[in-house]
Design an enzyme around this catalytic site. Structure first.
Site, mmCIF file in Angstrom:
data_model
loop_
_atom_site.group_PDB
_atom_site.id
_atom_site.type_symbol
_atom_site.label_atom_id
_atom_site.label_comp_id
_atom_site.label_asym_id
_atom_site.label_seq_id
_atom_site.Cartn_x
_atom_site.Cartn_y
_atom_site.Cartn_z
ATOM 1 N N ARG A 46 49.462 41.582 42.838
ATOM 2 C CA ARG A 46 49.801 40.223 43.291
ATOM 3 C C ARG A 46 51.188 39.864 42.772
ATOM 4 O O ARG A 46 51.698 40.512 41.876
ATOM 5 C CB ARG A 46 48.857 39.214 42.639
ATOM 6 C CG ARG A 46 47.464 39.285 43.160
ATOM 7 C CD ARG A 46 46.641 38.337 42.318
ATOM 8 N NE ARG A 46 45.359 38.968 42.045
ATOM 9 C CZ ARG A 46 44.204 38.526 42.555
ATOM 10 N NH1 ARG A 46 44.185 37.477 43.322
ATOM 11 N NH2 ARG A 46 43.082 39.136 42.274
ATOM 12 N N ASP A 88 48.703 39.061 48.025
ATOM 13 C CA ASP A 88 47.512 38.383 47.522
ATOM 14 C C ASP A 88 46.285 39.105 48.101
ATOM 15 O O ASP A 88 46.120 39.165 49.324
ATOM 16 C CB ASP A 88 47.589 36.925 48.010
ATOM 17 C CG ASP A 88 46.322 36.155 47.699
ATOM 18 O OD1 ASP A 88 45.370 36.745 47.147
ATOM 19 O OD2 ASP A 88 46.284 34.951 48.029
ATOM 20 N N HIS A 174 34.572 56.331 31.761
ATOM 21 C CA HIS A 174 35.598 57.290 31.325
ATOM 22 C C HIS A 174 35.086 58.261 30.257
ATOM 23 O O HIS A 174 35.662 59.310 30.042
ATOM 24 C CB HIS A 174 36.903 56.591 30.908
ATOM 25 C CG HIS A 174 36.876 55.972 29.549
ATOM 26 N ND1 HIS A 174 36.341 54.734 29.301
ATOM 27 C CD2 HIS A 174 37.319 56.421 28.353
ATOM 28 C CE1 HIS A 174 36.470 54.456 28.018
ATOM 29 N NE2 HIS A 174 37.047 55.460 27.409
ATOM 30 N N LYS A 178 35.666 62.889 29.184
ATOM 31 C CA LYS A 178 36.118 63.479 27.912
ATOM 32 C C LYS A 178 35.653 64.933 27.838
ATOM 33 O O LYS A 178 34.515 65.247 28.174
ATOM 34 C CB LYS A 178 35.568 62.674 26.723
ATOM 35 C CG LYS A 178 36.179 61.269 26.632
ATOM 36 C CD LYS A 178 35.718 60.556 25.381
ATOM 37 C CE LYS A 178 36.064 59.086 25.397
ATOM 38 N NZ LYS A 178 37.423 58.760 24.963
ATOM 39 N N GLU A 212 34.710 52.131 16.474
ATOM 40 C CA GLU A 212 36.119 51.836 16.738
ATOM 41 C C GLU A 212 36.704 51.070 15.565
ATOM 42 O O GLU A 212 36.016 50.235 14.972
ATOM 43 C CB GLU A 212 36.245 50.973 17.984
ATOM 44 C CG GLU A 212 35.765 51.644 19.245
ATOM 45 C CD GLU A 212 36.039 50.749 20.448
ATOM 46 O OE1 GLU A 212 37.137 50.827 20.989
ATOM 47 O OE2 GLU A 212 35.158 49.964 20.808
ATOM 48 N N ASP A 231 29.486 46.045 27.051
ATOM 49 C CA ASP A 231 30.781 46.735 27.160
ATOM 50 C C ASP A 231 30.676 48.226 26.833
ATOM 51 O O ASP A 231 31.416 49.033 27.370
ATOM 52 C CB ASP A 231 31.779 46.055 26.200
ATOM 53 C CG ASP A 231 33.204 46.567 26.362
ATOM 54 O OD1 ASP A 231 33.658 46.702 27.510
ATOM 55 O OD2 ASP A 231 33.862 46.852 25.334
ATOM 56 N N HIS A 236 28.756 53.744 28.283
ATOM 57 C CA HIS A 236 29.132 54.953 27.549
ATOM 58 C C HIS A 236 27.982 55.535 26.722
ATOM 59 O O HIS A 236 27.700 56.727 26.787
ATOM 60 C CB HIS A 236 30.319 54.683 26.621
ATOM 61 C CG HIS A 236 31.496 54.036 27.294
ATOM 62 N ND1 HIS A 236 31.888 54.359 28.561
ATOM 63 C CD2 HIS A 236 32.365 53.082 26.880
ATOM 64 C CE1 HIS A 236 32.955 53.641 28.905
ATOM 65 N NE2 HIS A 236 33.256 52.859 27.896
ATOM 66 N N LYS A 336 32.989 47.371 16.786
ATOM 67 C CA LYS A 336 34.435 47.191 16.589
ATOM 68 C C LYS A 336 34.671 46.929 15.105
ATOM 69 O O LYS A 336 33.796 46.427 14.405
ATOM 70 C CB LYS A 336 34.942 45.984 17.381
ATOM 71 C CG LYS A 336 34.544 45.995 18.843
ATOM 72 C CD LYS A 336 35.692 46.421 19.734
ATOM 73 C CE LYS A 336 35.363 46.338 21.190
ATOM 74 N NZ LYS A 336 35.206 47.618 21.875
ATOM 75 N N LYS A 341 37.878 55.451 13.733
ATOM 76 C CA LYS A 341 37.601 55.689 15.154
ATOM 77 C C LYS A 341 36.875 57.020 15.216
ATOM 78 O O LYS A 341 37.411 58.062 14.822
ATOM 79 C CB LYS A 341 38.908 55.761 15.934
ATOM 80 C CG LYS A 341 38.731 56.257 17.351
ATOM 81 C CD LYS A 341 39.429 55.369 18.348
ATOM 82 C CE LYS A 341 39.217 55.853 19.774
ATOM 83 N NZ LYS A 341 38.478 54.953 20.587
HETATM 84 C C1 BG6 Z 1 36.107 50.691 27.070
HETATM 85 C C2 BG6 Z 1 35.687 49.387 26.450
HETATM 86 O O1 BG6 Z 1 35.259 51.019 28.144
HETATM 87 O O2 BG6 Z 1 36.030 51.728 26.093
HETATM 88 C C3 BG6 Z 1 36.565 49.057 25.241
HETATM 89 O O3 BG6 Z 1 35.809 48.348 27.410
HETATM 90 C C4 BG6 Z 1 36.569 50.217 24.271
HETATM 91 O O4 BG6 Z 1 36.097 47.879 24.588
HETATM 92 C C5 BG6 Z 1 36.892 51.535 24.985
HETATM 93 O O5 BG6 Z 1 37.546 49.946 23.270
HETATM 94 C C6 BG6 Z 1 36.733 52.725 24.059
HETATM 95 O O6 BG6 Z 1 37.173 53.878 24.699
HETATM 96 P P1 BG6 Z 1 37.682 55.147 23.877
HETATM 97 O O7 BG6 Z 1 37.966 56.175 24.912
HETATM 98 O O8 BG6 Z 1 38.928 54.688 23.164
HETATM 99 O O9 BG6 Z 1 36.597 55.514 22.936
#
Ligand code: BG6
Length: 487
Positions: A46, A88, A174, A178, A212, A231, A236, A336, A341
């Site tokens: 946009r 738009d 995602h 991995k 994380e 989330d 995941h 979090k 990590k």
């Molecule tokens: C995302 C979440 O799907 O995955 C985020 O919305 C999170 O909150 C992220 O930080 C973590 O992904 P990765 O690949 O960094 O473990």
């Protein structure tokens, strides 16, 4: 590599995900020679002007791709593939221009990547359809989160399904891109050693931790509406659980794998009111220190609503009720502002039926298989050995058999999950994408946990930089078990 020329179109092209992850991922594919010749990458956004959008994207490409991977000729070749159209998404006009652009190169595969709020996926699909931009060959990629509950995800999926067949829809998680996650399939189904042991006769419990260090990172508006369960767990963690728990698929086709994952989701013990308190712990971080640096609490983050009771941590004792897994808890945990990590799966094997060593050393005779997704992707198997040296008698010592993928395969970089996922979309392979029924079964399970959640009072506080509320330890320790960092 598919040779079919391709147009890849991103809705939400100036958004964080496209800029930070998707364009860098396409750059890496291009650099590796994996994009079909004459690919066009079309950013749809946009506001703003195409020239300004291109300049922003170039600056971000240089920011998000590591310096050693940027070279003048490759960047120039990539940018030559990239163009923008700004309009738009709610108005028909822009789609007419898009149609003109698409018609310049007929007979090619089109990938529409929706990196916008899921609430407008249906509207975009309808507008694309009405402007005659769709055909049977095109694909659509849907980013998570798809909905906020079973009902809302059902609506989003139904809206998109009016214009796309399931075989054209690629729902992203995602984590499935991995490297080590896919390795689970190889580890389990290509190695008889593990294949024969992978059940309740030999495994006592499974631990899945996705920790994380980061906090909310300026995403308060989004995160506070969702929380860690929606989330991270709904997608995941449940996907990881499915890959650990599923039965062997008959082959590697998308539906064979997804059928097995759905069976696992359907076997999850519902978290009903009577077990919710003993099986689910939720927490919210307060001020603390992460790696020696003071950080604010969740309610003190910029833009915070100070009375929010959204959880930033959740630990769940899940149970898969089938013959393979009866009596084997799956302890899931994600949060979090934890100390590091770390994403890893630990399989705890049962001990031998008769133990003959030092009674004090009993814990060392537990075989642990750790699958590390990040960082330092790899697999390690802890075995008990005799302690080396003279005068030690038959003392035990635990030692790891370790594979670090980067070292073992001499890789200078581990490709980002989005590189693999985009490549699979371009090649038309769906096995790393989530089918509609998987999402809906996962929501059904999570909705039950969330039911009346807000009546249950505030989440338990934990200091930033700790491993979460004390109660998450009690849940594990009460079963006579320990989280990996307690060892
Ligand atoms: C995302 C979440 O799907 O995955 C985020 O919305 C999170 O909150 C992220 O930080 C973590 O992904 P990765 O690949 O960094 O473990």
């Amino acid at each position: 590599i598919s040779d079919t020329p391709c147009d890849i179109l991103f809705f939400g092209a100036l958004g964080d995900l496209t800029q930070r992850k998707l364009l860098p991922a396409l750059y890496q594919l291009d650099r590796a020679g994996l994009l079909p010749a004459d690919t066009r990458i079309i950013g749809l956004a946009r506001g703003s002007e195409p020239a300004a959008s291109a300049a922003t994207s170039e600056a971000n490409l240089r920011r998000f791709v590591s310096e050693q991977d940027l070279d003048t000729a490759t960047v120039a070749a990539f940018l030559a593939k990239l163009q923008f159209l700004n309009f738009d998404f709610g108005a028909a006009l822009g789609y007419a221009s898009l149609k003109t652009l698409l018609d310049e190169k007929p007979d090619r595969a089109r990938v529409f990547y929706y990196s916008t709020a899921a609430s407008i996926y249906g509207m975009i699909s309808k507008n694309l359809h009405d402007a005659d931009c769709l055909d049977k060959e095109c694909r659509v990629v849907l980013e998570k989160p798809i909905g906020h509950s079973l009902a809302s995800s059902h609506q989003v999926n139904a809206d998109v399904a009016e214009y796309f067949a399931e075989s054209q829809i690629y729902r992203i998680d995602h984590y499935l891109g991995k490297e080590t996650v896919q390795n689970l399939i190889a580890l389990r189904f290509a190695n008889n050693l593990f294949g024969t042991q992978w059940n309740q006769n030999h495994i006592s419990h499974v631990e899945i931790t996705v920790a994380e260090k980061v906090g909310i990172e300026g995403r308060w508006g989004y995160f506070d509406k969702y929380g860690q369960l929606r989330d991270m767990v709904q997608n995941h963690l449940l996907q990881l659980l499915c890959l650990v728990a599923m039965d062997p698929p008959s082959d590697l086709t998308a539906d064979a794998i997804r059928d097995e994952k759905v069976k696992v989701l359907r076997s999850l013990r519902p978290i009903t009111d009577d077990i919710r308190d003993s099986h689910v712990i939720r927490g919210q971080y307060c001020a603390g220190e992460v790696e020696g640096k003071a950080v604010p609490g969740y309610l003190e983050e910029p833009d915070a609503n100070t009375s929010s009771n959204t959880e930033s941590f959740v630990a769940i004792k899940a149970e898969v009720r089938n013959w393979r897994w009866a009596g084997v808890p799956f302890y899931l945990r994600t949060g979090k502002r934890l100390p590091e990590k770390l994403s890893q799966i630990t399989i705890h094997f049962k001990q031998q039926p008769h133990y003959i060593f030092d009674p004090e050393q009993r814990a060392l005779a537990e075989n642990l298989l750790t699958i590390k997704l990040q960082p330092d992707e790899g697999i390690s198997l802890h075995i008990a050995t005799k302690d080396q040296g003279l005068g030690k008698g038959m003392q035990l010592r635990q030692a790891p058999l370790q594979v670090s993928f980067a070292k073992a395969f001499d890789m200078d970089r581990v490709p980002d999950a989005y590189e693999r996922l985009l490549l699979e979309v371009i090649q038309g392979n769906q096995y790393l994408f989530v089918r509609r029924d998987e999402i809906e079964h996962a929501w059904t399970w999570c909705d039950q946990i969330l039911a009346n959640w807000s009546d249950k009072g505030d989440p338990l506080p934990y200091a930033a930089g700790s491993w979460g509320p004390e109660a998450s330890y009690s849940m594990m320790n009460g079963d006579g078990r320990k989280w990996h960092e307690q060892k």
